[in-house]
Design a protein around this motif. Sequence first.
Motif, PDB file in Angstrom:
ATOM      1  N   SER A  17       0.827  -1.203   0.000  1.00  0.00           N
ATOM      2  CA  SER A  17       0.000   0.000   0.000  1.00  0.00           C
ATOM      3  C   SER A  17       0.863   1.255   0.000  1.00  0.00           C
ATOM      4  CB  SER A  17      -0.896   0.024   1.244  1.00  0.00           C
ATOM      5  OG  SER A  17      -1.780  -1.077   1.268  1.00  0.00           O
ATOM      6  N   LEU A  18       0.307   2.318  -0.539  1.00  0.00           N
ATOM      7  CA  LEU A  18       0.894   3.644  -0.472  1.00  0.00           C
ATOM      8  C   LEU A  18      -0.239   4.654  -0.354  1.00  0.00           C
ATOM      9  CD1 LEU A  18       3.639   3.738  -3.295  1.00  0.00           C
ATOM     10  CD2 LEU A  18       4.048   3.897  -0.825  1.00  0.00           C
ATOM     11  N   ARG A  19       0.064   5.806   0.251  1.00  0.00           N
ATOM     12  CA  ARG A  19      -0.885   6.903   0.272  1.00  0.00           C
ATOM     13  C   ARG A  19      -0.235   8.139  -0.339  1.00  0.00           C
ATOM     14  NH1 ARG A  19      -4.075  10.189   5.076  1.00  0.00           N
ATOM     15  NH2 ARG A  19      -1.993  11.093   5.388  1.00  0.00           N
ATOM     16  N   LEU A  20      -0.828   8.615  -1.405  1.00  0.00           N
ATOM     17  CA  LEU A  20      -0.346   9.815  -2.067  1.00  0.00           C
ATOM     18  C   LEU A  20      -1.097  11.027  -1.529  1.00  0.00           C
ATOM     19  CD1 LEU A  20      -0.210   8.604  -5.780  1.00  0.00           C
ATOM     20  CD2 LEU A  20       1.487   8.307  -3.953  1.00  0.00           C
ATOM     21  N   SER A  21      -0.401  12.161  -1.493  1.00  0.00           N
ATOM     22  CA  SER A  21      -0.998  13.422  -1.072  1.00  0.00           C
ATOM     23  C   SER A  21      -0.823  14.460  -2.171  1.00  0.00           C
ATOM     24  CB  SER A  21      -0.339  13.932   0.217  1.00  0.00           C
ATOM     25  OG  SER A  21      -0.490  13.026   1.267  1.00  0.00           O
ATOM     26  N   CYS A  22      -1.805  15.343  -2.259  1.00  0.00           N
ATOM     27  CA  CYS A  22      -1.739  16.447  -3.216  1.00  0.00           C
ATOM     28  C   CYS A  22      -2.204  17.697  -2.495  1.00  0.00           C
ATOM     29  CB  CYS A  22      -2.626  16.155  -4.419  1.00  0.00           C
ATOM     30  SG  CYS A  22      -2.894  17.587  -5.484  1.00  0.00           S
ATOM     31  N   LYS A  23      -1.310  18.648  -2.365  1.00  0.00           N
ATOM     32  CA  LYS A  23      -1.638  19.888  -1.656  1.00  0.00           C
ATOM     33  C   LYS A  23      -1.778  21.017  -2.671  1.00  0.00           C
ATOM     34  CE  LYS A  23      -0.361  22.635   2.361  1.00  0.00           C
ATOM     35  NZ  LYS A  23      -1.598  22.318   3.093  1.00  0.00           N
ATOM     36  N   ALA A  24      -2.922  21.685  -2.594  1.00  0.00           N
ATOM     37  CA  ALA A  24      -3.183  22.817  -3.486  1.00  0.00           C
ATOM     38  C   ALA A  24      -3.250  24.084  -2.646  1.00  0.00           C
ATOM     39  CB  ALA A  24      -4.486  22.603  -4.243  1.00  0.00           C
ATOM     40  N   SER A  25      -2.623  25.137  -3.104  1.00  0.00           N
ATOM     41  CA  SER A  25      -2.493  26.338  -2.291  1.00  0.00           C
ATOM     42  C   SER A  25      -3.638  27.317  -2.485  1.00  0.00           C
ATOM     43  CB  SER A  25      -1.167  27.039  -2.600  1.00  0.00           C
ATOM     44  OG  SER A  25      -1.111  27.396  -3.970  1.00  0.00           O
ATOM     45  N   ARG A  26      -4.557  27.020  -3.331  1.00  0.00           N
ATOM     46  CA  ARG A  26      -5.639  27.956  -3.626  1.00  0.00           C
ATOM     47  C   ARG A  26      -6.556  28.131  -2.425  1.00  0.00           C
ATOM     48  NH1 ARG A  26      -8.145  26.819  -9.507  1.00  0.00           N
ATOM     49  NH2 ARG A  26      -9.787  28.054  -8.507  1.00  0.00           N
ATOM     50  N   GLN A  75      -6.797  21.179   5.340  1.00  0.00           N
ATOM     51  CA  GLN A  75      -5.385  21.045   4.967  1.00  0.00           C
ATOM     52  C   GLN A  75      -5.134  21.332   3.488  1.00  0.00           C
ATOM     53  OE1 GLN A  75      -2.917  20.486   7.172  1.00  0.00           O
ATOM     54  NE2 GLN A  75      -4.506  20.529   8.772  1.00  0.00           N
ATOM     55  N   HIS A  76      -6.190  21.661   2.738  1.00  0.00           N
ATOM     56  CA  HIS A  76      -6.059  21.917   1.297  1.00  0.00           C
ATOM     57  C   HIS A  76      -5.396  20.727   0.602  1.00  0.00           C
ATOM     58  CE1 HIS A  76      -6.501  26.589   1.215  1.00  0.00           C
ATOM     59  NE2 HIS A  76      -7.326  26.028   2.064  1.00  0.00           N
ATOM     60  N   THR A  77      -5.780  19.535   0.991  1.00  0.00           N
ATOM     61  CA  THR A  77      -5.101  18.336   0.512  1.00  0.00           C
ATOM     62  C   THR A  77      -6.106  17.274   0.073  1.00  0.00           C
ATOM     63  OG1 THR A  77      -3.223  18.746   1.985  1.00  0.00           O
ATOM     64  CG2 THR A  77      -3.471  16.518   1.134  1.00  0.00           C
ATOM     65  N   VAL A  78      -5.763  16.613  -1.011  1.00  0.00           N
ATOM     66  CA  VAL A  78      -6.518  15.442  -1.444  1.00  0.00           C
ATOM     67  C   VAL A  78      -5.576  14.247  -1.389  1.00  0.00           C
ATOM     68  CG1 VAL A  78      -6.024  15.817  -3.903  1.00  0.00           C
ATOM     69  CG2 VAL A  78      -8.030  14.500  -3.239  1.00  0.00           C
ATOM     70  N   TYR A  79      -6.123  13.098  -1.022  1.00  0.00           N
ATOM     71  CA  TYR A  79      -5.323  11.887  -0.834  1.00  0.00           C
ATOM     72  C   TYR A  79      -5.769  10.797  -1.807  1.00  0.00           C
ATOM     73  CZ  TYR A  79      -4.391  14.215   3.605  1.00  0.00           C
ATOM     74  OH  TYR A  79      -4.034  15.130   4.559  1.00  0.00           O
ATOM     75  N   LEU A  80      -4.837   9.887  -2.078  1.00  0.00           N
ATOM     76  CA  LEU A  80      -5.164   8.682  -2.828  1.00  0.00           C
ATOM     77  C   LEU A  80      -4.561   7.506  -2.063  1.00  0.00           C
ATOM     78  CD1 LEU A  80      -6.548   7.618  -5.421  1.00  0.00           C
ATOM     79  CD2 LEU A  80      -4.262   7.545  -6.457  1.00  0.00           C
ATOM     80  N   GLN A  81      -5.414   6.762  -1.377  1.00  0.00           N
ATOM     81  CA  GLN A  81      -4.988   5.560  -0.668  1.00  0.00           C
ATOM     82  C   GLN A  81      -5.008   4.400  -1.651  1.00  0.00           C
ATOM     83  OE1 GLN A  81      -3.940   5.069   2.613  1.00  0.00           O
ATOM     84  NE2 GLN A  81      -3.455   3.017   1.870  1.00  0.00           N
ATOM     85  N   MET A  82      -3.851   3.784  -1.849  1.00  0.00           N
ATOM     86  CA  MET A  82      -3.711   2.710  -2.822  1.00  0.00           C
ATOM     87  C   MET A  82      -3.367   1.417  -2.103  1.00  0.00           C
ATOM     88  SD  MET A  82      -1.665   4.724  -5.865  1.00  0.00           S
ATOM     89  CE  MET A  82      -0.139   4.788  -4.939  1.00  0.00           C
ATOM     90  N   ASN A  83      -4.246   0.444  -2.179  1.00  0.00           N
ATOM     91  CA  ASN A  83      -4.049  -0.866  -1.553  1.00  0.00           C
ATOM     92  C   ASN A  83      -3.962  -1.952  -2.623  1.00  0.00           C
ATOM     93  OD1 ASN A  83      -4.319   0.396   0.985  1.00  0.00           O
ATOM     94  ND2 ASN A  83      -6.547   0.066   0.984  1.00  0.00           N
ATOM     95  N   SER A  84      -3.464  -3.102  -2.221  1.00  0.00           N
ATOM     96  CA  SER A  84      -3.356  -4.256  -3.133  1.00  0.00           C
ATOM     97  C   SER A  84      -2.698  -3.853  -4.453  1.00  0.00           C
ATOM     98  CB  SER A  84      -4.746  -4.856  -3.391  1.00  0.00           C
ATOM     99  OG  SER A  84      -5.359  -5.250  -2.183  1.00  0.00           O
ATOM    100  N   LEU A  85      -1.591  -3.156  -4.345  1.00  0.00           N
ATOM    101  CA  LEU A  85      -0.933  -2.637  -5.543  1.00  0.00           C
ATOM    102  C   LEU A  85      -0.406  -3.760  -6.428  1.00  0.00           C
ATOM    103  CD1 LEU A  85       0.802   0.419  -3.926  1.00  0.00           C
ATOM    104  CD2 LEU A  85      -0.667   0.518  -5.946  1.00  0.00           C
ATOM    105  N   LYS A  86      -0.470  -3.498  -7.730  1.00  0.00           N
ATOM    106  CA  LYS A  86      -0.025  -4.454  -8.736  1.00  0.00           C
ATOM    107  C   LYS A  86       1.105  -3.819  -9.564  1.00  0.00           C
ATOM    108  CE  LYS A  86      -4.810  -6.056  -9.269  1.00  0.00           C
ATOM    109  NZ  LYS A  86      -5.925  -6.270 -10.235  1.00  0.00           N
ATOM    110  N   PRO A  87       1.945  -4.629 -10.183  1.00  0.00           N
ATOM    111  CA  PRO A  87       2.999  -4.053 -11.031  1.00  0.00           C
ATOM    112  C   PRO A  87       2.447  -3.120 -12.106  1.00  0.00           C
ATOM    113  CG  PRO A  87       3.467  -6.353 -10.608  1.00  0.00           C
ATOM    114  CD  PRO A  87       2.098  -6.088 -10.035  1.00  0.00           C
ATOM    115  N   GLU A  88       1.255  -3.402 -12.610  1.00  0.00           N
ATOM    116  CA  GLU A  88       0.674  -2.537 -13.644  1.00  0.00           C
ATOM    117  C   GLU A  88       0.210  -1.185 -13.116  1.00  0.00           C
ATOM    118  OE1 GLU A  88      -0.145  -5.736 -12.959  1.00  0.00           O
ATOM    119  OE2 GLU A  88      -2.320  -6.063 -13.226  1.00  0.00           O
ATOM    120  N   ASP A  89       0.266  -0.994 -11.800  1.00  0.00           N
ATOM    121  CA  ASP A  89      -0.024   0.325 -11.221  1.00  0.00           C
ATOM    122  C   ASP A  89       1.199   1.238 -11.275  1.00  0.00           C
ATOM    123  OD1 ASP A  89      -1.937  -1.363  -8.704  1.00  0.00           O
ATOM    124  OD2 ASP A  89      -2.713  -0.270 -10.448  1.00  0.00           O
TER     125      ASP A  89
END
Length: 123
Positions: A17-26, A75-89
């Motif tokens: 698993s990984l969790r990505l974050s995206c912070k926007a300053s607007r 937090q002006h942030t959007v997340y993407l929680q990624m589980n069961s990751l595959k090589p094609e990801d």
Amino acid sequence: QVPPVESGGGLVQAGGSLRLSCKASRVDFSRLNMAWYRQPPGKQREFVATISHYGGTKYAASIEGRFTISRDNAQHTVYLQMNSLKPEDTAVYSCNSGGAYGSGRYLPNLRSWGQGTQVTVSS
């Protein structure tokens, strides 16, 4: 416009698993529709997931049930929680802010792409 900034990518084994974050300053972040896209090696960028300003979500069929998009307006942030990751990801994952919806899909704001964060899934 100041582009959003992604973080959280890395190298992970298949099934991990990984969790990505995206912070926007607007300052109007809470009124923005947000989305994640990815570009696998040698391929075109593709839609992954979107979350509307009121919290509605939509996913690409290839990741539905494994990935979850969420947002924290304080937090002006959007997340993407990624589980069961595959090589094609494996791909560069980028965030887009302030897009619209049309014909049932997210239409990206062409002036607001992040630099992207690399996700590599080993088999």
